[in-house]
Write a protein that holds these residues in place. Sequence first.
Motif, short mmCIF file in Angstrom:
data_model
loop_
_atom_site.label_atom_id
_atom_site.label_comp_id
_atom_site.label_asym_id
_atom_site.label_seq_id
_atom_site.Cartn_x
_atom_site.Cartn_y
_atom_site.Cartn_z
N ALA A 1 6.72 -8.10 -0.62
CA ALA A 1 5.56 -8.26 -1.50
C ALA A 1 4.79 -9.52 -1.12
N PRO B 1 0.81 -3.48 0.67
CA PRO B 1 1.46 -4.45 -0.22
C PRO B 1 0.50 -5.51 -0.75
N VAL C 1 8.05 -5.07 -2.71
CA VAL C 1 7.05 -4.56 -3.66
C VAL C 1 7.73 -3.95 -4.88
#
Length: 580
Positions: free
Chosen positions: A169, A135, A6
């Motif tokens: 992510a 996320p 992320v």
Amino acid sequence: MAKQNVAEQFVDILVRAGVQRLYGVVGDSLNPVVDAIRRTNGLEWIQVRHEETAAFAAGAEAQISGRLAACAGSCGPGNLHLINGLYDAHRSMAPVLALASHIPSSEIGLGYFQETHPDQLFRECSHYSELISNPGQMPRLLHTAIQHAVGQGGVSVVSLPGDIAAQPAPEQPAATALVTSRPTVRPGDAEIDALVRMIDSADRVTLFCGSGTAGAHEEVMSFAERVKAPVGHALRGKEWIQYDNPYDVGMSGLLGYGAAYEATHECDLLLLLGTDFPYNAFLPDDVRIAQVDVRPEHLGRRSRLDLAVWGDVRETLRCVIPRVRAKNDRRFLDKMLKKHAAILEGVVKAYTRKVDKHVPIHPEYVAAVLDELADDDAVFTVDTGMCNVWAARYLSPNGRRRIIGSFSHGSMANALPQAIGAQFTDPERQVVSMSGDGGFTMLMGDFLTLVQYDLPVKVVLFNNSSLGMVELEMLVGGMPSYGTTNKNPDFAAVARAAGAYGVRVEKPRQLAGALKDALRHRGPALVDIVTDPNALSIPPKISADMVTGFALSAGKIVLDGGVGRMVQMARSNLRNVPRP
């Protein structure tokens, strides 16, 4: 290719949005993001000594560059330090993205070490403040934050727990287009028609201009000539509207000078152009008023309006100028120009009398000499307080200079941090911090940031060993000054000990040479100038109930004092007045 986490995705999106620097102080919850910056080209981590400096620097960078800028603070106390600078950026309509890193997501709401709730704390000083708790919210939430900051002009805050930042992510979708500039706004035809009718029916029109006239100088001058209108301005409008202005009648408000107050009260139509001037006691209540502003929430919140026009000043005037009837009667304009020149002639002696011999040095003299010596494209950052007075009255705008301050939020200690952000935008441009000793010492630790990055900021320190504006407020309120005296060191010696250029000036004859040497110096420099704490004479008619916080917000009489090169400009404008 390894899957992004992320933090890495966050950094990539900032780069794509045009962000070049992230100002902040490292900390555990922020470490994944800082490490991602270390491994990313195009985004630089700027290490400051205090997060408040980071927010002020980002706000100044955004104002100078016109682009999105960014700052960051670690969890709890770290990001709390951002709040004052973010308030200033938000109220200055500077597009800033703030990253408030957060405690571990599993501990939120359980009284964990350093726990705060940044997504709630920053809501009042932002257009958008949200928490990334999963996320899966990326990258959409960050895109949304950026669009708010750029599109609405102000701050967005993204709170990001450190553990979430380190998680994988989501798969990056096709790149989403990001808004990086704002559109112009044209008023509707009905509003244009109504404004034209009001102007045509008025005999005496006055324009009062704020920062919303940025980029509209040509249109304002053309319109003023067409309707024979005097042009006054607020402090934030000074840099955009005062230069090359044959209709100038000065500035209204506490720091004002000249005939701006008279021009706004003796007209029969007052046009407020791109201004959110907060001191309604200086605005008339018995003339017709129309306001033009790109922010509809500004319309009518300071004064009663007869017409509210939602639109950019430049686009609005471009619509109005060809349709409004040209006026030939200059009597009101010429009367105000004559009054403006006479008022300035009457106060200029307060600054010119034996200034080259007066010890302690007149601060007016310092500002006037600095104005003469500084580059034509210099950026001045100005501390709140008495430095605002000297900047308002002595700095001469020319269309290339910039003047940045905490003019809407009114925070102390803004000038040095804002100079850092301004200098990073262009290391070759001259940046001058006009600092008071009170403001400078509040965030003095970040003078070391100048040294660390070899930023050639020139700090011109108006050192009167007091909180001068506060003393003024106390005096007008009928109270003896108390708690306003500072016991200061030799700041030039402090600068030299830090590794910068430092010189102390105690006599007027030393001033010009010291400023020239500092401005020529290739790196950071500080000029510690011992100035007279009793520089201002106070008008006798101001009463105690006129003091409200920073400003005296009632009555037309403002502080006495010199006005530098504005006197010469007023004299020059008198040449336009026909001789009888």
